[in-house]
Design a protein around this motif. Sequence first.
Motif, PDB file in Angstrom:
ATOM      1  N   ASN A   1       2.028   1.397 -23.433  1.00 14.67           N
ATOM      2  CA  ASN A   1       1.169   0.401 -22.899  1.00 14.67           C
ATOM      3  C   ASN A   1       0.789   1.010 -21.519  1.00 14.67           C
ATOM      4  OD1 ASN A   1       1.131  -1.446 -24.715  1.00 14.67           O
ATOM      5  ND2 ASN A   1       2.984  -2.448 -24.101  1.00 14.67           N
ATOM      6  N   SER A   2       1.318   2.229 -21.025  1.00 15.22           N
ATOM      7  CA  SER A   2       0.729   2.557 -19.555  1.00 15.22           C
ATOM      8  C   SER A   2      -0.679   2.825 -19.626  1.00 15.22           C
ATOM      9  CB  SER A   2       1.619   3.709 -19.249  1.00 15.22           C
ATOM     10  OG  SER A   2       0.663   5.091 -19.182  1.00 15.22           O
TER      11      SER A   2
ATOM     12  N   VAL B   1      -3.000   5.005 -22.574  1.00 16.91           N
ATOM     13  CA  VAL B   1      -4.218   4.494 -23.117  1.00 16.91           C
ATOM     14  C   VAL B   1      -5.604   5.319 -22.665  1.00 16.91           C
ATOM     15  CG1 VAL B   1      -5.413   2.409 -23.479  1.00 16.91           C
ATOM     16  CG2 VAL B   1      -3.227   2.347 -23.319  1.00 16.91           C
ATOM     17  N   LYS B   2      -5.771   5.439 -21.465  1.00 18.25           N
ATOM     18  CA  LYS B   2      -6.957   6.110 -21.033  1.00 18.25           C
ATOM     19  C   LYS B   2      -7.086   7.438 -21.642  1.00 18.25           C
ATOM     20  CE  LYS B   2      -9.576   6.947 -16.887  1.00 18.25           C
ATOM     21  NZ  LYS B   2      -9.134   8.712 -16.383  1.00 18.25           N
ATOM     22  N   ALA B   3      -5.743   8.247 -21.533  1.00 15.26           N
ATOM     23  CA  ALA B   3      -5.766   9.633 -22.011  1.00 15.26           C
ATOM     24  C   ALA B   3      -5.990   9.869 -23.503  1.00 15.26           C
ATOM     25  CB  ALA B   3      -4.544  10.179 -21.619  1.00 15.26           C
ATOM     26  N   GLU B   4      -5.424   8.652 -24.201  1.00 17.76           N
ATOM     27  CA  GLU B   4      -5.596   8.664 -25.622  1.00 17.76           C
ATOM     28  C   GLU B   4      -7.028   8.435 -26.010  1.00 17.76           C
ATOM     29  OE1 GLU B   4      -3.873   5.337 -27.821  1.00 17.76           O
ATOM     30  OE2 GLU B   4      -3.530   6.692 -29.282  1.00 17.76           O
ATOM     31  N   LYS B   5      -7.807   7.588 -25.357  1.00 13.04           N
ATOM     32  CA  LYS B   5      -9.181   7.308 -25.584  1.00 13.04           C
ATOM     33  C   LYS B   5      -9.752   8.676 -25.352  1.00 13.04           C
ATOM     34  CE  LYS B   5     -12.773   3.956 -24.388  1.00 13.04           C
ATOM     35  NZ  LYS B   5     -13.582   4.618 -23.444  1.00 13.04           N
TER      36      LYS B   5
ATOM     37  N   PHE C   1      -8.816  11.621 -25.557  1.00 10.82           N
ATOM     38  CA  PHE C   1      -8.498  12.551 -26.564  1.00 10.82           C
ATOM     39  C   PHE C   1      -9.576  12.280 -27.709  1.00 10.82           C
ATOM     40  CE2 PHE C   1      -6.279  13.407 -30.677  1.00 10.82           C
ATOM     41  CZ  PHE C   1      -5.732  14.611 -30.350  1.00 10.82           C
ATOM     42  N   TYR C   2      -9.425  10.993 -28.187  1.00 15.30           N
ATOM     43  CA  TYR C   2     -10.698  10.916 -29.284  1.00 15.30           C
ATOM     44  C   TYR C   2     -12.001  11.228 -29.111  1.00 15.30           C
ATOM     45  CZ  TYR C   2      -6.556   9.367 -32.106  1.00 15.30           C
ATOM     46  OH  TYR C   2      -5.304   9.316 -32.575  1.00 15.30           O
ATOM     47  N   GLU C   3     -12.399  11.076 -27.837  1.00 14.13           N
ATOM     48  CA  GLU C   3     -13.928  11.053 -27.523  1.00 14.13           C
ATOM     49  C   GLU C   3     -14.071  12.355 -27.186  1.00 14.13           C
ATOM     50  OE1 GLU C   3     -14.608   8.141 -24.520  1.00 14.13           O
ATOM     51  OE2 GLU C   3     -14.714   6.402 -26.100  1.00 14.13           O
ATOM     52  N   ALA C   4     -13.092  13.422 -27.028  1.00  8.69           N
ATOM     53  CA  ALA C   4     -13.377  14.714 -26.666  1.00  8.69           C
ATOM     54  C   ALA C   4     -14.306  15.533 -27.528  1.00  8.69           C
ATOM     55  CB  ALA C   4     -12.172  15.596 -26.230  1.00  8.69           C
ATOM     56  N   ASN C   5     -15.135  16.227 -26.759  1.00  8.51           N
ATOM     57  CA  ASN C   5     -16.219  16.991 -27.616  1.00  8.51           C
ATOM     58  C   ASN C   5     -15.444  18.610 -27.723  1.00  8.51           C
ATOM     59  OD1 ASN C   5     -18.331  15.186 -28.199  1.00  8.51           O
ATOM     60  ND2 ASN C   5     -19.096  15.469 -25.977  1.00  8.51           N
ATOM     61  N   THR C   6     -14.549  18.825 -27.219  1.00  8.16           N
ATOM     62  CA  THR C   6     -14.263  20.265 -27.382  1.00  8.16           C
ATOM     63  C   THR C   6     -12.562  20.259 -27.452  1.00  8.16           C
ATOM     64  OG1 THR C   6     -13.752  20.748 -24.987  1.00  8.16           O
ATOM     65  CG2 THR C   6     -15.994  21.252 -25.858  1.00  8.16           C
ATOM     66  N   LEU C   7     -12.012  21.117 -28.428  1.00 12.88           N
ATOM     67  CA  LEU C   7     -10.757  21.444 -28.507  1.00 12.88           C
ATOM     68  C   LEU C   7      -9.864  21.350 -27.082  1.00 12.88           C
ATOM     69  CD1 LEU C   7     -10.614  24.079 -31.202  1.00 12.88           C
ATOM     70  CD2 LEU C   7     -10.183  21.718 -31.513  1.00 12.88           C
ATOM     71  N   GLU C   8     -10.415  22.190 -26.208  1.00  8.47           N
ATOM     72  CA  GLU C   8      -9.838  22.352 -24.631  1.00  8.47           C
ATOM     73  C   GLU C   8      -9.941  20.883 -24.041  1.00  8.47           C
ATOM     74  OE1 GLU C   8     -12.465  23.949 -25.985  1.00  8.47           O
ATOM     75  OE2 GLU C   8     -11.518  26.046 -25.877  1.00  8.47           O
TER      76      GLU C   8
ATOM     77  N   ALA D   1      -6.176  15.919 -22.601  1.00  5.28           N
ATOM     78  CA  ALA D   1      -5.848  14.501 -22.603  1.00  5.28           C
ATOM     79  C   ALA D   1      -4.544  14.547 -23.419  1.00  5.28           C
ATOM     80  CB  ALA D   1      -6.967  14.112 -23.723  1.00  5.28           C
ATOM     81  N   LEU D   2      -4.333  15.412 -24.452  1.00  7.60           N
ATOM     82  CA  LEU D   2      -3.085  15.153 -25.046  1.00  7.60           C
ATOM     83  C   LEU D   2      -1.750  15.622 -24.215  1.00  7.60           C
ATOM     84  CD1 LEU D   2      -1.933  14.828 -27.690  1.00  7.60           C
ATOM     85  CD2 LEU D   2      -2.061  17.245 -28.251  1.00  7.60           C
ATOM     86  N   LYS D   3      -1.995  16.560 -23.162  1.00  7.75           N
ATOM     87  CA  LYS D   3      -0.921  16.777 -22.203  1.00  7.75           C
ATOM     88  C   LYS D   3      -0.517  15.709 -21.215  1.00  7.75           C
ATOM     89  CE  LYS D   3      -1.301  21.781 -21.970  1.00  7.75           C
ATOM     90  NZ  LYS D   3      -1.909  22.895 -21.290  1.00  7.75           N
ATOM     91  N   ILE D   4      -1.657  15.109 -21.108  1.00  9.04           N
ATOM     92  CA  ILE D   4      -1.583  13.684 -20.267  1.00  9.04           C
ATOM     93  C   ILE D   4      -0.833  12.855 -20.844  1.00  9.04           C
ATOM     94  CG2 ILE D   4      -2.738  11.931 -18.875  1.00  9.04           C
ATOM     95  CD1 ILE D   4      -5.194  13.815 -18.256  1.00  9.04           C
TER      96      ILE D   4
END
Length: 304
Positions: free
Chosen positions: A6-7, A11-15, A17-24, A29-32
């Motif tokens: 719930n942090s 949640v922000k990083a997960e969002k 992650f899914y919206e990212a346009n590049t693998l980088e 986002a994943l590391k966060i």
Amino acid sequence: MPINVNSPEYVKAEKEFYEANTLEDQLIALKIMISYMPKHKGAENLRQQLTTRRKKLENLIIKKKKSSKSSKTGIKKSDMQAVIVGKTNSGKSNLLKFLTNASPKISKIQFTTQRPEIGMMNYATTQIQIIENPAIDSPNYNKGLTNSADTLILIATSLEEIELLKKQIKTKQKQIIVFNKIDLFDTEQRRKLEATLKSKKYNFVIVSTKTSEGLEDLKGKIFQSFDKIRIYTKDPNKKEHDTKKPVILKPGATVKKVAEKILHGFSKQVKQIKIWGPSSKFPGQVVGLNHKLKDLDIVEFKTR
Ligand SMILES: Nc1nc2c(ncn2[C@@H]2O[C@H](COP(=O)(O)OP(=O)(O)OP(=O)(O)O)[C@@H](O)[C@H]2O)c(=O)[nH]1
Ligand SMILES: [Mg+2]
């Protein structure tokens, strides 16, 4: 039992992650996400999953870097790439400057361009990479670059030059013939030229990079030459789709292809797909991963 994180940072990083346009961007986002994971034992499974995903992503980035660089030039190839080929002084640099954001040196001195010059052309919400190959009649000409292009822009200022270029290029990509410096022709010369080019059934455009005549027409021809479709993605939480960066695919590509291009393995996480646009029977139609898309379709993926 799947646990809920719930942090707000997670949640922000997960969002992201899914919206990212590049693998980088995804990796960041994943590391966060990982750094904001709860430390208790109940979260062990999820942490394991995310770590595996991070490793996969890191490998994918390394693989992509290796494969997308042409070994000879070190130029990273985009979805759509056209290479300008022509003799010295034919106006290659001037054309590149008009079509893209690049600012190559333009001069009446021969062989001014000695290395490939790269620019990006914005067209119909897409980005097309355009590269000027140094003059074909110079030692700096890069044959590998011509061979690996999706489309060739053959630029010339006489019929003889066109014939010469066609003879020297043995590869089978789509070719657009650009007859440049038309401002130097009078009406009668121009009429004859057009008739000859038509009779040869060339895919051609007559332009002047000095007056910019014919250049809009050329942009359209360049885009069409790739024969690609543009698919826009929509966030389920938003009303409007993203109109900026479509996913570029071949005609007849499926929804699965879009998902996999967004993120390798993503199609397995998709719970529901909705589409709008030319391939939908009605707006918001629910479809499966094998649905075939059309140019300008909009796709929404729900993962939960
Ligand atoms: N009149 C006229 N001159 C042009 C046109 N396009 C280019 N030129 C001139 O032709 C010369 C060469 O132009 P560039 O764009 O540098 O040619 P290039 O093919 O890149 O040449 P190199 O890089 O030196 O091989 C310059 O002096 C330009 O100003 C045109 O449409 N009309
Ligand atoms: Mg040049």
